[in-house]
Design an enzyme around this catalytic site. Structure first.
Site, mmCIF file in Angstrom:
data_model
loop_
_atom_site.group_PDB
_atom_site.id
_atom_site.type_symbol
_atom_site.label_atom_id
_atom_site.label_comp_id
_atom_site.label_asym_id
_atom_site.label_seq_id
_atom_site.Cartn_x
_atom_site.Cartn_y
_atom_site.Cartn_z
ATOM 1 C CB SER A 1 -34.660 -4.865 5.295
ATOM 2 O OG SER A 1 -33.544 -4.374 6.006
ATOM 3 C CE1 TYR B 1 -34.201 -10.085 7.302
ATOM 4 C CE2 TYR B 1 -33.285 -7.907 6.920
ATOM 5 C CZ TYR B 1 -34.354 -8.708 7.254
ATOM 6 O OH TYR B 1 -35.568 -8.141 7.528
#
Length: 238
Positions: A137, A150
Site C-alpha cells: 500500500s 495498517y
C-alpha cells in the site's frame, strides 16, 4: 499448467487476479474468510481450471498448512500472492488511540501470516523458481492520519519482502502497491463517503499480470510504475 496460491481471493484484487489466471488455465488454491463468497467464485471458475477453494483465516496455522498442502498436490508452486489483509478498526483511529491488541491483530494478519505462509511454501516455490507477490500500500511509504497501524504493517511487509529477496535470489519477490481501489476495505477506511472515483480492481490488473508474466528484478512496484504501464506485445502469463 502453472499453479498459484492467492489469499483473500473472494473480493477485490484477489478475485480479479484469480479470474484472470483461471482464464489462462492456471491451477489455483484460493483462500478467503467468507465461505459463501469463496465457494461462489469457485463455482464460477471451476469450469475453466483446476482449483481448491479453502475458506479460512490466513492467520490460523492449521489453515495455512491446508493451503500449502493443497498447493503441493499440484506440484511445484509458481506463484504465491499474499493478498489477504486487514485494515483494523473502522473508522480509522489516530495511532495514539489504537489499542495495542488491535495493532497486534493487524500485524499478525498483514505481516506474520504472509511470512508464515511463505515459509511453508518455500520448498515448492524453489522447485518452480517461482514468484511471491505481497500486496502492499502507499500507506507503507507515506503517512496519513488514522493509517498508522495498517501502514506500519505494510511497511514491515515491504521490509520482509526485500529481505527474502536477498536471502533467496533464485526466486522473484515483489511488494506490489496497487494504489487506491474501489473495494470494501477501502470503503471501510472512509465510512459513509463516496469512493466511486476510485478505480475498480480490474483497472489495476494489467500491471499485476505484467509483473507476474515478465518477472522483472525483485523489488517494490506500484501499479503506475513505468515498467508496468503498458502491456508488451504478445504478452502472456503462463
Amino acid at each position: 499448467m502453472p499453479t498459484a496460491v492467492i489469499t483473500g481471493a473472494s473480493a477485490g484484487l484477489g478475485r480479479a487476479l484469480a479470474t484472470a489466471l483461471a482464464e489462462r488455465g492456471w491451477n489455483l488454491v484460493l483462500d478467503a474468510r467468507r465461505p459463501d463468497r469463496l465457494l461462489r467464485l469457485a463455482g464460477e471458475l471451476g469450469r475453466s481450471t483446476r482449483l481448491h477453494a479453502i475458506p479460512g483465516d490466513v492467520g490460523d496455522p492449521d489453515h495455512r498448512r491446508q493451503l500449502a498442502s493443497a498447493a503441493a498436490g499440484f506440484g511445484p508452486l509458481d506463484l504465491l500472492v499474499n493478498n489477504a489483509s486487514t485494515l483494523g478498526p473502522s473508522p480509522l483511529p489516530p495511532l495514539a488511540e489504537l489499542p495495542a491488541e488491535q495493532l497486534a491483530a493487524i500485524l499478525h494478519t498483514n505481516v506474520v501470516a504472509p511470512l508464515a505462509l511463505v515459509q511453508l511454501a518455500l520448498p515448492a516455490l524453489t522447485a518452480a523458481g517461482g514468484t511471491v507477490v505481497n500486496v502492499s500500500s502507499d500507506a507503507a511509504v507515506a503517512h496519513y492520519p488514522g493509517w498508522g497501524g495498517y501502514g506500519s504493517a505494510k511497511a514491515a511487509l515491504d521490509h520482509l519482502t526485500a529481505t527474502l529477496a536477498e536471502e533467496n535470489p533464485q526466486l522473484r519477490w515483489y511488494s506490489f502497491d496497487p494504489g487506491d481501489m474501489r473495494t470494501e476495505m477501502h470503503q471501510a477506511a472512509f465510512p459513509g463517503e463516496d469512493i466511486s472515483d476510485r478505480p475498480e480492481p480490474e483497472a489495476v490488473l494489467p500491471a499485476l499480470l505484467r509483473l507476474i508474466g515478465e518477472r522483472p528484478l525483485s523489488g517494490r512496484y506500484t501499479s503506475s510504475a513505468p515498467e508496468l504501464a503498458a502491456p508488451a506485445a504478445g504478452q502472456a502469463v503462463a
